[in-house]
Every structure is written in structure tokens, then in C-alpha cells.
Design an enzyme around this catalytic site. Structure first.
Site, PDB file in Angstrom:
ATOM      1  N   GLY A  91      12.680  -4.064  11.955  1.00 27.51           N
ATOM      2  CA  GLY A  91      11.763  -3.108  11.347  1.00 27.51           C
ATOM      3  C   GLY A  91      10.442  -3.706  10.919  1.00 27.51           C
ATOM      4  N   GLN A  92      10.080  -4.845  11.494  1.00 23.59           N
ATOM      5  CA  GLN A  92       8.809  -5.480  11.121  1.00 23.59           C
ATOM      6  C   GLN A  92       7.648  -4.723  11.752  1.00 23.59           C
ATOM      7  OE1 GLN A  92       8.461  -9.617  12.277  1.00 23.59           O
ATOM      8  NE2 GLN A  92       6.582  -9.913  11.105  1.00 23.59           N
TER       9      GLN A  92
ATOM     10  N   HIS B  67       9.078  -8.821   1.033  1.00 24.05           N
ATOM     11  CA  HIS B  67       8.966  -7.684   0.127  1.00 24.05           C
ATOM     12  C   HIS B  67       9.702  -8.030  -1.169  1.00 24.05           C
ATOM     13  CE1 HIS B  67       7.902  -4.588   3.314  1.00 24.05           C
ATOM     14  NE2 HIS B  67       8.465  -5.511   4.084  1.00 24.05           N
TER      15      HIS B  67
ATOM     16  N   HIS C  24       6.048 -11.823   5.773  1.00 21.65           N
ATOM     17  CA  HIS C  24       5.895 -11.318   4.404  1.00 21.65           C
ATOM     18  C   HIS C  24       7.268 -11.047   3.821  1.00 21.65           C
ATOM     19  CE1 HIS C  24       5.579  -8.013   7.317  1.00 21.65           C
ATOM     20  NE2 HIS C  24       6.203  -7.243   6.434  1.00 21.65           N
TER      21      HIS C  24
ATOM     22  N   ILE D 124       0.824  -1.207   0.000  1.00 23.92           N
ATOM     23  CA  ILE D 124       0.000   0.000   0.000  1.00 23.92           C
ATOM     24  C   ILE D 124       0.863   1.265   0.000  1.00 23.92           C
ATOM     25  CG2 ILE D 124      -0.243   0.363   2.500  1.00 23.92           C
ATOM     26  CD1 ILE D 124      -3.281   0.659   2.009  1.00 23.92           C
TER      27      ILE D 124
HETATM   28  P1  AMP Z   1       7.134  -4.440   7.425  1.00 24.75           P
HETATM   29  O1  AMP Z   1       7.340  -3.027   7.934  1.00 24.75           O
HETATM   30  O2  AMP Z   1       8.368  -5.091   6.894  1.00 24.75           O
HETATM   31  O3  AMP Z   1       6.410  -5.283   8.440  1.00 24.75           O
HETATM   32  O4  AMP Z   1       6.197  -4.316   6.153  1.00 24.75           O
HETATM   33  C1  AMP Z   1       4.820  -4.142   6.253  1.00 24.75           C
HETATM   34  C2  AMP Z   1       4.379  -3.599   4.930  1.00 24.75           C
HETATM   35  O5  AMP Z   1       2.968  -3.752   4.843  1.00 24.75           O
HETATM   36  C3  AMP Z   1       4.674  -2.131   4.722  1.00 24.75           C
HETATM   37  O6  AMP Z   1       5.528  -1.962   3.587  1.00 24.75           O
HETATM   38  C4  AMP Z   1       3.298  -1.505   4.522  1.00 24.75           C
HETATM   39  O7  AMP Z   1       3.310  -0.480   3.550  1.00 24.75           O
HETATM   40  C5  AMP Z   1       2.492  -2.693   4.081  1.00 24.75           C
HETATM   41  N1  AMP Z   1       1.063  -2.598   4.320  1.00 24.75           N
HETATM   42  C6  AMP Z   1       0.443  -2.227   5.468  1.00 24.75           C
HETATM   43  N2  AMP Z   1      -0.890  -2.297   5.334  1.00 24.75           N
HETATM   44  C7  AMP Z   1      -1.120  -2.737   4.073  1.00 24.75           C
HETATM   45  C8  AMP Z   1      -2.307  -3.014   3.326  1.00 24.75           C
HETATM   46  N3  AMP Z   1      -3.539  -2.856   3.850  1.00 24.75           N
HETATM   47  N4  AMP Z   1      -2.178  -3.447   2.054  1.00 24.75           N
HETATM   48  C9  AMP Z   1      -0.947  -3.591   1.505  1.00 24.75           C
HETATM   49  N5  AMP Z   1       0.205  -3.358   2.168  1.00 24.75           N
HETATM   50  C10 AMP Z   1       0.119  -2.935   3.423  1.00 24.75           C
END
Ligand code: AMP
Length: 114
Positions: free
Chosen positions: A93-94, A102, A100, A33
């Protein structure tokens, strides 16, 4: 198994919208997002796994990485190169406690990360 409080479990369940780019029985890929690169896709297990540290199923890990590779190819970023990364825990930084990967590409990525 899913967690009703987990954002990504709710995406898997269809309760929160996401732009899906790939899906199979065990894994889902959708666009981040807040994209940090021209291509920024998240690849997740459909069942709840809190982080890489909680992953005990090696076959699932392999399936997630295979989907990350396939997404990179489908997005057209494989030839020029891309990055697959998973942030783990507070120091990693999670921010979402559901494993997930990236998939980032479409521009020159810097290293090391901050
Ligand atoms: P992290 O900080 O590595 O845990 O990554 C979490 C990721 O989830 C971040 O890059 C956010 O931009 C992404 N994110 C959070 N909410 C959503 C959502 N509703 N749809 C898609 N991505 C999301």
C-alpha cells in the site's frame, strides 16, 4: 542525495510546505496531510531511500525509529499506546516512493489492517 521528482525530497528541500514536528541531521518528521488518527506523523530520512526494502543503512533505520518514538512521546500518545508502520511496495500500500514511518495514535487502533 535527493530526487527532484520525489514529493518527500521536495518537502525536505523546502519546495513543498509541511508542518514539521521534529528534525535532525538525517531525519525529518511532519504531519500527514490526510490524518488517519488524531496524531498522524510521518518520519522520513532526509536523503532519498525508496522504501524499507531499499534501506541498507542500519544506523539510519535506528535513527528513524528513535525519532518515531520521540515524536510519540512529544505528542502525548506514548502512555496510551500508538502504532509505527511503513507500507512497502504495491501490495504493502505504499503510495509515496520515499521511505516513511507512519506514527499513529490518539485513538484505539484496530488490527489486523485491511
Ligand atoms: P503511504 O500510502 O504509506 O505511502 O503513505 C503516504 C502518506 O503520505 C499518506 O498517508 C499521505 O496522506 C501522505 N502525504 C501525501 N502527500 C503529503 C504531503 N504533501 N504532506 C504530508 N503528507 C502527505
Amino acid at each position: 542525495m535527493s530526487n527532484a521528482q520525489c514529493l518527500f525530497c521536495r518537502i525536505v528541500a523546502g519546495e513543498i510546505p509541511a508542518t514539521k514536528v521534529a528534525e535532525n541531521a538525517d531525519c525529518l518528521a511532519f504531519r500527514d496531510i490526510g490524518p488517519q488518527a488524531p496524531t498522524h506523523v510521518l518520519v522520513i530520512p532526509k536523503r532519498h531511500v525508496g522504501s524499507l526494502d531499499a534501506l541498507s543503512d542500519g544506523a539510519l533505520g535506528a535513527a528513524l525509529l528513535a525519532m518515531a518514538r520521540d515524536v510519540a512521546r512529544a505528542e502525548g500518545i506514548a502512555a496510551d499506546g500508538y502504532r509505527v508502520v511503513t507500507n512497502t511496495g504495491a501490495n504493502g500500500g505504499q503510495s509515496v516512493a520515499h521511505l516513511h514511518f507512519h506514527v499513529l495514535g490518539g485513538r484505539k487502533l484496530t488490527w489486523p489492517p485491511g
